[in-house]
Design a protein around this motif. Structure first.
Motif, PDB file in Angstrom:
ATOM      1  N   SER A   1     -73.420 -21.999  14.543  1.00 47.82           N
ATOM      2  CA  SER A   1     -73.270 -22.899  13.408  1.00 47.82           C
ATOM      3  C   SER A   1     -71.832 -22.823  12.930  1.00 47.82           C
ATOM      4  CB  SER A   1     -74.222 -22.452  12.290  1.00 47.82           C
ATOM      5  OG  SER A   1     -73.857 -23.055  11.070  1.00 47.82           O
TER       6      SER A   1
ATOM      7  N   ARG B   1     -75.548 -31.456   6.500  1.00 43.33           N
ATOM      8  CA  ARG B   1     -75.657 -30.051   6.897  1.00 43.33           C
ATOM      9  C   ARG B   1     -75.244 -29.137   5.759  1.00 43.33           C
ATOM     10  NH1 ARG B   1     -71.666 -28.921  11.168  1.00 43.33           N
ATOM     11  NH2 ARG B   1     -72.371 -26.775  10.921  1.00 43.33           N
ATOM     12  N   LEU B   2     -75.799 -27.929   5.741  1.00 37.42           N
ATOM     13  CA  LEU B   2     -75.374 -26.855   4.843  1.00 37.42           C
ATOM     14  C   LEU B   2     -75.389 -27.270   3.379  1.00 37.42           C
ATOM     15  CD1 LEU B   2     -72.422 -25.710   7.114  1.00 37.42           C
ATOM     16  CD2 LEU B   2     -74.568 -24.481   6.781  1.00 37.42           C
ATOM     17  N   GLY B   3     -76.402 -28.060   3.006  1.00 38.08           N
ATOM     18  CA  GLY B   3     -76.575 -28.447   1.610  1.00 38.08           C
ATOM     19  C   GLY B   3     -75.601 -29.515   1.132  1.00 38.08           C
TER      20      GLY B   3
ATOM     21  N   LEU C   1     -79.382 -34.727  10.918  1.00 33.27           N
ATOM     22  CA  LEU C   1     -79.839 -33.460  10.327  1.00 33.27           C
ATOM     23  C   LEU C   1     -81.242 -33.151  10.844  1.00 33.27           C
ATOM     24  CD1 LEU C   1     -79.301 -31.129   8.353  1.00 33.27           C
ATOM     25  CD2 LEU C   1     -80.443 -32.472   6.590  1.00 33.27           C
ATOM     26  N   THR C   2     -81.323 -32.152  11.702  1.00 33.77           N
ATOM     27  CA  THR C   2     -82.596 -31.771  12.298  1.00 33.77           C
ATOM     28  C   THR C   2     -83.192 -30.608  11.506  1.00 33.77           C
ATOM     29  OG1 THR C   2     -81.805 -32.490  14.451  1.00 33.77           O
ATOM     30  CG2 THR C   2     -83.713 -31.030  14.438  1.00 33.77           C
TER      31      THR C   2
END
Lengths: 321, 321
Positions: free
Chosen positions: A314, A120-122, A190-191
């Motif tokens: 998030s 997530r988030l890079g 991770l969608t």
């Protein structure tokens, strides 16, 4: 043909199968059997051949191959097209490329190794060779894009159930996308989606599962674990992949036909955030309160000290002690 | 260099410019000027050359080229990278491919012709050669994916303002993505995104604008129109594209820094659905009521006869008479 041969040998593991028997079962010549055996050996299968006895699949390390997976998903109505790679940057990236080439729903990208796995988030996600599962499922549901996060929750339930069935281990779900064993991360989901304002065009559910890793780096050892570390044995990745796809298939069909309300209680049964005092940190702010549940869109509901309920879209969740 | 030459010739349209003057302005040899003039002629520009007088750009039909656009967007802080194509399936499809190749925010895909232009819900959108604008803007805002539909509304305001500035024509906005003149469709906006559960990764705003079409097929003639038909003259597509990008730039920056509440009143000022009795038809159902407004996410609010307010995420809107 090769995947049928793997299946036949696996069903008879511990015994020799004669070349003649195999040639009848597969409806091919004994020379063809010999050729397929050699092809499988090149993929890394250890197959013993003894004159007058035949062939036997030997116990080997956890090899992952297209045939190993295909032989186990052949009856799956949704997921029987496996795009297998020895090594990729990330299976989600490959899935994006396949979608731009207009692949159909139900394709599963699997890689033995990811060199630039995504979290997530890079963030990074490690999927080392010969030990982890890195897979991405491609779906094209006719849903509003706001429903996409629900599919992360469907996948979390599928993985939790599949791991229990194959290994006996109990996973805990931590909103939104972490699966833990005794507080340590064993799986991430991770969608990603392509969508327009009206609907989802395609969705990619990336699943990274730590299976047979024996060691983690010093910085990860307190945060991450694997099924092997927790279960004290090596697990068959192809078997786990097939089990995840099988569980996902019926959960997804239930979700599509009956709605998220049928999935929510299954998810809540394994969830460890709800009811606890948590800290939700996002890039822009930090909120503390009781996680009182998720709403129908899969959004976390956090009640603060003033009894105000905040919708958390998030965040990283940690527990207050 | 070529785009600077086009700009110079355009600024002096109606006059001859000597090769020497041009070579000083562009800081190149007169031979180089001659080569660039010939290159522009190959792109379709009609440039007259007379001994002892120099060069003159002649009035021509509405030619669209990379240089024609670049010469007009060189001062735009966000959109100065133009990916120009003579003919594509759809500019949004090209934009998706560029995103997978990791292009930066601010790239604009423009095509003189789309052979498979896309509308909402898999519908077709016609962008015939030499008459329509087909463009796709690539952005990478740090936003929750639920905010994506707001960008369709930002784009609708940008197009409406740009068309007014360049042509004097007033467009009407019909939720969610139609721009009309006197009830006939002149522009459609198709916003597509790649996102994960946490945020938008990239967003594509596709704009299809009917500019110089003189004729529409029998089935479209009562539904569609063009700027030329309504304004009774040919408009310069490059000028319109540059104006749309200029308006979009400040509206987008306002939206990102100050929020949607600063865009909403601009959108509402041109909107024709709000306050009317409408029918909202989607694949699954039909609702009738008064369109009482949009919420902070850009969702249409429909109040039925029982005074219940429904949130309409996706629908085709028609007016009750």
């Amino acid at each position: 043909m090769k995947s049928k041969l793997v299946q036949l040998l696996r069903e008879n593991q511990g015994f020799f199968l004669s070349g003649e028997k195999i040639s009848i079962e597969l409806n091919c010549s004994r020379t063809a059997v010999w050729k397929h055996v050699n092809a499988l050996r090149k993929e890394g299968y250890v197959i013993e051949a003894v004159s007058n006895k035949g062939y036997q699949l030997m116990q080997n390390e956890d090899l992952l191959s297209k045939h190993a997976i295909l032989s186990r998903v052949k009856d799956n109505p949704l997921f029987h097209h496996i795009a297998f790679y020895d090594s990729v940057t990330s299976t989600n990236t490959i899935a994006h490329k396949l979608i731009n080439e207009d692949v159909k729903e139900g394709v599963v990208v699997v890689a033995d190794e990811q060199t630039a796995g995504k979290g997530r988030l890079g963030r990074k996600w490690a999927s080392p060779k010969r030990s982890a599962i890195a897979m991405s499922i491609i779906l094209k549901p006719k849903l509003d894009f706001r429903q996409a996060p629900q599919l992360t929750l469907v996948a979390a339930v599928a993985v939790t159930r599949a791991v229990k069935i194959v290994t006996g281990l109990e996973l805990e779900i931590k909103w939104p996308n972490d699966l833990l064993i005794k507080g340590k991360k064993v799986c991430g989901i991770l969608t990603e989606m392509q969508a327009d304002s009206d609907r989802i065009q395609s969705i990619i559910i990336g699943i990274g599962l730590n299976v047979n890793q024996q060691h983690f780096s010093e910085e990860l050892v307190d945060l991450a674990t694997s099924l092997q570390k927790e279960g004290d044995r090596v697990f068959d990745r192809a078997e786990l992949i097939a089990a995840i796809l099988k569980e996902f298939t019926w959960l997804y069909e239930t979700y599509i036909t009956k709605g998220f309300s049928f999935i929510k209680p299954l998810w809540e049964a394994h969830e460890i955030t709800i009811g606890k005092e948590v800290v939700a940190r996002s890039a822009s702010n930090t909120k503390t309160g009781i996680a009182i549940g998720i709403d129908e869109e899969g959004v976390l509901l956090l009640q603060d000290d003033d009894q105000d309920v905040h919708r958390i879209y998030s965040a990283d969740i940690s527990f207050e002690n």
